[in-house]
Motif scaffolding. Structure first.
Motif, mmCIF file in Angstrom:
data_model
loop_
_atom_site.group_PDB
_atom_site.id
_atom_site.type_symbol
_atom_site.label_atom_id
_atom_site.label_comp_id
_atom_site.label_asym_id
_atom_site.label_seq_id
_atom_site.Cartn_x
_atom_site.Cartn_y
_atom_site.Cartn_z
ATOM 1 N N CYS B 593 -8.603 5.446 -7.595
ATOM 2 C CA CYS B 593 -8.012 5.230 -6.625
ATOM 3 C C CYS B 593 -7.335 6.183 -5.502
ATOM 4 N N CYS B 597 -10.566 5.258 -2.544
ATOM 5 C CA CYS B 597 -11.334 4.586 -2.685
ATOM 6 C C CYS B 597 -12.790 4.178 -3.033
ATOM 7 N N CYS B 600 -14.007 -1.654 -4.625
ATOM 8 C CA CYS B 600 -14.322 -2.713 -6.080
ATOM 9 C C CYS B 600 -14.530 -3.429 -5.528
HETATM 10 S S1 SF4 Z 1 -10.207 -1.616 -3.470
HETATM 11 FE FE1 SF4 Z 1 -10.370 -0.562 -5.658
HETATM 12 S S2 SF4 Z 1 -11.233 1.031 -5.651
HETATM 13 FE FE2 SF4 Z 1 -10.496 1.010 -3.683
HETATM 14 S S3 SF4 Z 1 -7.994 1.836 -4.128
HETATM 15 FE FE3 SF4 Z 1 -8.283 -0.530 -4.206
HETATM 16 S S4 SF4 Z 1 -8.299 -0.969 -6.679
HETATM 17 FE FE4 SF4 Z 1 -8.874 0.847 -6.482
#
Ligand code: SF4
Lengths: 207, 614
Positions: B593, B597, B600
């Motif tokens: 992360c 990003c 997710c």
């Molecule tokens: S959205 Fe998901 S993948 Fe992106 S930083 Fe937040 S926890 Fe991590």
């Protein structure tokens, strides 16, 4: 560096706290009270504390004691209130002072026993000549003459109060209850026991 | 019939103080002066339960509310159960020694699957009707929370409410709602109806599940109040979350006997086997200033001489070095040791280890999880052999003589080469010791190699994969054992039998409900303790219930299959899990992360430190 003797009570459910756990509990209490005390040197330093011989699990006490060493100028009079503030009511610190004796000077202990049987008859039985108390030790069974070992046996406030030796020839109230069952047929199954007073060899109250 | 009968004979049981309460900082409230009573139960022995930080946080949080009386309950040991039976005493709480059945709310913390039977056994000891449908208006509401509550389907019929997510806020709201329902004299049905409207609360009885053989056909709400999917709750700003200033200090020794502060929640890493890495997303941190202040107060109020920084991966805390300096500034003069569990290998710093463990020199622990570089890419554990060797070399140079290595066997797409690589890695560590300049001359090295069986968990990219069969696992263990050649390596293999039942329960569904009831009837209890666990026992139970454990543990699920937990929304999307699963198939790692990003889905929960704005 001065010695300080902390006097405390162990009552109610605290009677189920083992001696080892009690030592740990007081060590943490000393840290919470932020008392400046002497630690042992070495790899795993711990607070230098000396306790009275362990109280049996399940017994209460109004007269416990441990010694430790203060390394700053904290007045002894401050120690008790500071410890009291960080300990539960069931482990109440009653007093703290600079001792003039050693903990090993305790020669006799007064216990109060409560059970479902005639206490007056029990006191009378213990007053009889020739009654023996049996005590199992690591080296086998020792038989003690009750009359010489028991300094006192009387009824006070509905409880059987007895005074037993501490130290080398120490006796546990349990031994006395066993003698009552064996020789007096009292059939006592469970009893409550409170350590009430400590005495020096000359019979004076130990401090 | 009551505690007073037990009390007389309490010295007959082992460690009686664990049933008495009254410890420093325990909270004993007057039942007459509190409107809502909450029995907080932990389905394991006192020593384990009291080591659990979540329990300490939630106990303090509940008791800070004036109208709430929260009391603790732990699983009694067998000798105590015997004494309870002889004296006809139902399960009681530590604080006021009141029967658990007399509380308004009875909550269980579900930390691992093998504790399910203990939960049910405790309900029986409490004399609370086992099945939720058999409970009446006078019975408590049974609520569960914790990591296993995200798929608590195998015990769905026994619980009234499930908390999804972090308990601090939803806990307050739950207790407030109970007060409201009590004041208005709501019956059980109405109370549950209102709970279905509370965010982060799942009412299992409000959903009907249909099966098609071993597969789930449909999960349908049967009440208008019940949402189609239940979304987990999180605390967006951890600095504002409640954290206790003191907590109960047990008399006796417990498993983790120290003060601990939680530095962050969630994990940036995304290791594909790790459920915690996904259910606690997104990654949120506490400020160093808050942590420093909390830790100091906590040490002052508990008197502990060890302070631990808790998180899934402590090295990922952005201000770690500064925080350690700040903590040491006051901790060291007071003789308080800092413990930093969960340090990673890659950014492992022996310097840091030295700074925090001046007084007690423990061995080095590393968890590469997989033996080969390829396999570590499959599971997205971004650790390289060079990192491992750098860490052990630094450790040996610093005088360490023992290293613990943790691995998993039976990971998806594993080949025999990957297994042999585990033994090779351990051998390289041994060789590194003898090549090390700074090692303690004349002393031998000890490498303990701990190998657990992989358990596929829900809410991970590996939720679809089968677990190895018992035969295949045994073959792999044998293969590994054959390749361990040095007597400096001590190989220990985690019990595959328990891993199998864990795999069944972790991805279980409601068809397991009768099996759970039967297991409890036959005495299953404290199964987390190996002496109480038996695979044959479970096989018999499954057979009698017409079930096959392999259908749960060893069956591959299609990515288009409806899963037993499909109605639970943890923020991370199935689409993300599937894409990570696809990458695993071709041994492709993903950035973490902090690096990039990957969208997710957890960003929608808010508060994530690295989440990209959508
Ligand atoms: S959205 Fe998901 S993948 Fe992106 S930083 Fe937040 S926890 Fe991590």
């Amino acid at each position: 560096m001065r010695n300080v003797r902390v006097r405390y009570e162990k009552t109610g459910d605290a009677r189920f706290v083992s001696h080892l756990d009690l030592v740990r509990t007081f060590a943490r209490a000393v840290r919470r009270a932020d008392l400046n005390v002497y630690y042992t040197e070495g790899f795993n330093p711990h607070i230098k504390m000396n306790f009275l011989p362990p109280l049996s699990l399940g017994y209460e006490s109004l007269c416990e004691a441990f010694d430790m060493r203060l390394i700053d100028e904290t007045p002894c009079a401050d120690v008790a209130p500071r410890l009291r503030a960080v300990l539960p009511e069931l482990l109440r610190v009653t007093d703290a002072y600079e001792p003039e004796t050693e903990l090993t000077d305790v020669a006799f202990v007064r216990y109060a026993l409560r059970f479902d049987a005639d206490v007056n008859a029990a006191a009378a039985t213990l007053g009889r000549e020739g009654l023996t108390i049996e005590k199992k030790t690591k080296r086998g069974q020792i038989t003690v003459d009750a009359h010489s070992a028991l300094r006192e046996a009387e009824v006070a406030d509905g409880a059987l109060e007895i005074v037993l030796p501490m130290g080398e020839a120490s006796l546990n109230p349990r031994h006395v209850v066993e003698a009552l069952n064996t020789y007096g047929g009292f059939g006592i199954e469970d009893f409550r026991c409170v350590r009430k007073q400590l005495y020096a060899a000359d019979g004076s109250v130990f401090r | 019939m009551a505690y007073s009968d037990i009390e007389k004979r309490l010295t007959e049981v082992k460690k009686p103080s664990r049933y008495c309460g009254g410890e420093v900082n325990s909270v004993i409230k007057d039942p007459a002066k509190t409107e809502v009573s909450y029995a907080f139960c932990f389905p394991d022995l006192y020593e384990v339960g009291m080591s659990h930080i979540g329990m300490k946080i939630l106990y303090s949080a509940a008791n800070r509310l004036d109208f709430v009386r929260c009391e603790r309950v732990f699983a009694p040991d067998r000798d105590m159960i015997e004494l309870m039976r002889e004296t006809d005493t139902p399960l009681f709480s530590l604080e006021n020694k009141l029967p658990v059945a007399s509380f308004d709310l009875v909550g269980f913390s579900l930390q691992y699957e093998l504790s399910y039977t203990t939960v049910l056994q405790m309900l029986k000891l409490a004399r609370i009707p086992l099945y939720a449908r058999d409970r009446g208006d006078g019975d408590p509401l049974v609520i569960v929370g914790g990591p296993c509550s995200y798929n608590s389907e195998p015990i769905a019929d026994f619980v009234d409410l499930v908390v999804l997510g972090e308990g601090e806020e939803v806990g307050d709201e739950t207790l407030e709602l109970i007060r409201e329902c009590k004041r208005e004299g709501c019956g059980r049905a109405e109370t549950l109806r209102r709970f279905a409207g509370l965010k982060g609360i799942y009412v299992p009885s409000f959903y009907d599940v249909e099966y098609d053989g071993v597969k789930v056909k449909s999960i349908t709400p049967n009440r208008p109040e019940a949402p189609a999917r239940i979304r987990k709750r999180i605390i967006e700003d951890l600095d504002k979350a409640f954290y206790p200033e003191s907590y109960v200090v047990p008399y006796g020794e417990i498993v983790h006997d120290r003060a601990s502060v939680e530095v962050q929640r969630g994990c940036i890493r995304g290791c594909r086997f790790c459920q915690a890495g996904f259910i606690y997303r997104p990654f949120r941190t506490k400020s160093a200033a808050t942590l420093n202040a909390t830790a100091k107060t906590l040490c002052e109020n508990t008197g502990y001489d060890e302070l631990s920084l808790l998180s899934l991966s402590t090295s990922d805390y952005p201000e770690l070095s500064g925080l350690v300096d700040d903590l040491n500034a006051w901790a060291e003069p007071k003789g308080i040791n800092l413990a930093l569990p969960s340090l990673r290998v890659d950014n492992f710093s022996i310097e840091l280890m030295k700074r925090v463990q001046k007084l007690r020199k423990s061995g080095l622990t590393l968890a590469p999880e997989a033996g080969s570089e390829r396999m570590r890419n499959v599971i997205n554990k971004n650790v390289h052999e060079a990192d491992i060797m750098r860490a052990v070399n630094a450790a040996f140079g610093g005088g360490f003589t023992s290293v613990k290595l943790y691995f998993m066997l039976g990971l998806p797409f594993e080949t025999d080469e990957d297994i042999i690589a585990i033994a090779d890695t351990a051998q390289k560590v041994v060789d590194a010791y003898y090549a090390s300049e700074g090692r303690q001359k004349g002393k031998s090295v000890s490498v303990s190699l701990s190998v657990a069986a992989f358990v596929p968990k829900p809410f991970t990219p590996f939720q679809y994969v089968p677990q190895d069969t018992a035969e295949e696992h045994a073959r792999k263990q044998k293969l590994l054992r054959e390749h361990v050649r040095s007597n400096k390596i001590k190989l220990s293999t985690h019990d595959a039998d328990t891993s199998y039942i864990e795999a069944v329960l972790a991805r279980g569904d409601r068809r397991l409900v009768p099996a759970m009831a039967l297991a409890v009837e036959r005495g299953a209890y404290l199964e987390g303790w190996s002496e109480n666990f038996s695979l044959d026992f479970w096989k018999e139970i499954f057979a009698e219930c017409g079930l096959n454990g392999d259908d749960y543990a060893c069956r591959e699920r299609g990515t288009d299959e409806l899963l037993p937990w499909s109605h639970i929304d943890i923020g991370v999307t199935d689409r993300f899990f599937i894409s990570e699963y696809e990458k695993a198939k071709c041994a492709a790692a993903s950035p973490n992360c902090a690096e990039k990003c990957l969208g997710c889905g957890a960003a929608s929960l808010g508060g994530g430190r690295y989440c990209a704005k959508r």
